[in-house]
Each structure stands twice: as structure tokens, then as C-alpha cells.
Scaffold this active site. Structure first.
Site, PDB file in Angstrom:
ATOM      1  N   CYS A  17       0.931  -1.065  -0.246  1.00 20.26           N
ATOM      2  CA  CYS A  17       0.108  -0.042  -0.189  1.00 20.26           C
ATOM      3  C   CYS A  17       0.851   1.061  -0.102  1.00 20.26           C
ATOM      4  O   CYS A  17       0.442   2.209  -0.659  1.00 20.26           O
ATOM      5  CB  CYS A  17      -1.089   0.014   1.159  1.00 20.26           C
ATOM      6  SG  CYS A  17      -2.383  -1.320   1.114  1.00 20.26           S
ATOM      7  N   VAL A  18       2.219   1.416   0.643  1.00 18.08           N
ATOM      8  CA  VAL A  18       2.938   2.468   0.525  1.00 18.08           C
ATOM      9  C   VAL A  18       3.255   2.765  -0.807  1.00 18.08           C
ATOM     10  O   VAL A  18       3.264   3.656  -1.416  1.00 18.08           O
ATOM     11  CB  VAL A  18       3.964   2.246   1.261  1.00 18.08           C
ATOM     12  CG1 VAL A  18       5.270   3.096   1.127  1.00 18.08           C
ATOM     13  CG2 VAL A  18       4.053   2.134   2.764  1.00 18.08           C
TER      14      VAL A  18
END
Length: 333
Positions: free
Chosen positions: A86-87
């Protein structure tokens, strides 16, 4: 052929029908990606898929507040939850907003130059601790539905991703190359920058009353979307007996937001309480779920639908603790 799915075998988009197909259509239109694994992995549980998409869409995409600001909040949440998938995704999406320099500063681990951006990023990181440490809010009160909804959506999505997907956003981790991040973001820019009409995703939710919308949602579409996800995720508690549910809730009651140690002290043994262990790992350390943890719980009757629901239940118990802190009325105006 390798897939990003660790423990499930979702159907491809071309095989989707009913509500799942409708969610995929909205994803393609409003998110710009036809089959994002973050949502496809939930497709065996249509009620969870629809509610997760609704909360993300109505807060991050269509909710109040700038898209860049909400992407920064989601980036901070994903960092705090140790979710590299997700980063990386939010780095690409920041490129899509046109904030290329900001995206690359974050990719290098540097602080945003803009002080307002830095405060939002830090707020996102601090939300992982279920306490008043996340106050005051670094955004106007009227933007709270968008920012809080985004943070809570990704506290849930991070846990689903870490538990059920591999860490690679792209094959061979290609997103680690600056040119790939930039090109991927530019390919989404038209969709990301296009205004979205609030409320569209609510038509995908169950017709049953989802429950009371939280006060911080302020009457926006974010409220019923959050209530629907709470209802859908907490249904997974039925996969545990009363004693296992008590173990999970007791552990969450005392959780201070920290990641557990290497020894996973205080977690149930997988041989004695495999369901409670799996749910607690999903809540507090989803990246620590192993093949052995899943195998210890899964029986022939435990379909992909069951596994997704159990992980979602664990994930949402953590989200519920965080929401109870974020909803305390001390927002900055």
C-alpha cells in the site's frame, strides 16, 4: 503462473456476476484499475467487497478534502501498519495527482517540504495508536469525513493486503524504479483528477439497515459506507466460538497500537485456538500470518469466503478500536 493471492483463488473479472461485477465496473471507472488485487481478494464475499469499496470511494475519491492530502494520510497509515504494497500504491497515486516531487520525496524516505503536507502525513502515522495522540486534526472540521474515512479504510485494507496478498505491487517490484512509478501514476492521472459524485457506491450495499453512521461522518455518504463495512466485517465473528471471541476482544481491549514482538507473546497457540490466533494476527500483525497459521485453522468446509471473513473480522476489531479514538470530538477547525 504466480499470482498475488496467498491463500485464495478469486475468479477473474470476466467470470464475475451480480454485485461483484458491479463493483468491478465502478473500480474501473472511478479508481482507474480494472482488477486491483486489494479488492479482487475480497470477491468471494460480495458484501465485504462492496462495503470496502464504498468506504474507500466515498472518502478517498469522492469525500471532502484534497486528494493529495488524503493520499498522504493513507500513505502515513500504510507506513505505520508496515504495508509495503500500500505504501508503494499511494506513491504511485501521488504521481497521479500531479504531485511528482512530493511522491519522490516520500519514496526516498524524506519529509514533505510543505508543512501542511508533513502534518497530514504524521497524523496518518499516528492514527495507528488508538488514543488521543491523533489530535488535533491537521485539516478543517468539514473535511473530517474524507480524511477519517480514508484513514479507517486503509487501516482495514492494509490488514487485508498484508494477510492475503504478497508484498509486490508490480511484478519483480518494478514500482521501486522511479520511471515506473511516474509512468504508472501518469496512466491514472485522468481518473484521479476527475471529480467524483458522492454516494454512487451506496447503491452496491446490502438493502438491510447497516447500522448507525458515526458522528464524524457528518451526514455524508462516508457514514453509511463505514457502517456497512462494520456490519459485514463483524459477521466473521460467527466463525469463532464464544471463548475465542472473548480472547480476541480481550487482547484488543488492551492493545496500545504497538506491533507485537517477534515471540508473539500473548497470542494463542495455533494448535489450541487456531481461529483466535488467525483473527488476532489479522488485527495486530497481519504480515506475520504464515502458511501454518492458515492450515491449522482451515478445514474442508472453510471456503475462501470463510477465510476472507475471518481475516476481515480480525482486521476490523483493530479498526473499531482506532475509530473509537478518532471519533472523540476534539477536531481542529
Amino acid at each position: 503462473m504466480t499470482t498475488p493471492f496467498r491463500y485464495t483463488q478469486p475468479l477473474p473479472r470476466k467470470a464475475a456476476t451480480g454485485r461483484v461485477a458491479e463493483v468491478y465496473n465502478q473500480l474501473a471507472l472511478d479508481f482507474g484499475i480494472d482488477e486491483p488485487p486489494t479488492f479482487v481478494v475480497l470477491s468471494s464475499a460480495p458484501e465485504l467487497l462492496a462495503a470496502t469499496w464504498a468506504l474507500m470511494r466515498e472518502s478517498l475519491i469522492a469525500g471532502p478534502g484534497s486528494r493529495t492530502g488524503k493520499e498522504l494520510a493513507a500513505f502515513g497509515v500504510s507506513q505505520a501498519n508496515q504495508c509495503p504494497f500500500c505504501v508503494d500504491a499511494h506513491t504511485v497515486l501521488l504521481h497521479a495527482t500531479g504531485d511528482h516531487a512530493l511522491a519522490e520525496r516520500l519514496a526516498r524516505g524524506e519529509r514533505p517540504e510543505n508543512e501542511g503536507h508533513a502534518r497530514v502525513l504524521e497524523w496518518g502515522r499516528r492514527t495507528c495508536v488508538p488514543s488521543p495522540a491523533s489530535k488535533p486534526y491537521p485539516f478543517p472540521r468539514e473535511h473530517a469525513p474524507g480524511y477519517i474515512g480514508t484513514a479507517l479504510a486503509f487501516h482495514f485494507i492494509n490488514r487485508i493486503v498484508s494477510a492475503l496478498l504478497t508484498e509486490n505491487l508490480m511484478p519483480a517490484n518494478a514500482q521501486r524504479l522511479r520511471v515506473v512509478r511516474s509512468l504508472a501514476g501518469r496512466s491514472l492521472s485522468r481518473t484521479v483528477r476527475r471529480p467524483a459524485r458522492p454516494g454512487t457506491a451506496l447503491a452496491l450495499l446490502d438493502h438491510a439497515e447497516p447500522g448507525e453512521a458515526p458522528a464524524w461522518a457528518g451526514g455524508t455518504a462516508v457514514g453509511p459506507a463505514y457502517a456497512a463495512l462494520l456490519r459485514a466485517a463483524m459477521a466473521g465473528a460467527d466463525l469463532l466460538d464464544a471463548d475465542d471471541q472473548a480472547v480476541v476482544l480481550e487482547k484488543l481491549w488492551h492493545w496500545d497500537g504497538r506491533h507485537p514482538g517477534l515471540g508473539l507473546e500473548g497470542f494463542p497457540d495455533r494448535r489450541e485456538r487456531p481461529g483466535a490466533r488467525l483473527a488476532l494476527l489479522a488485527a495486530l500483525a497481519p504480515y506475520r500470518i504464515t502458511d501454518e497459521d492458515v492450515a491449522a485453522w482451515r478445514r474442508p468446509e472453510h471456503t475462501d469466503h470463510c477465510l476472507v471473513h475471518l481475516v476481515a473480522y480480525g482486521a476490523f476489531t483493530a479498526v473499531d478500536r482506532i475509530e473509537s479514538a478518532l471519533s472523540r470530538p476534539t477536531a481542529r477547525t
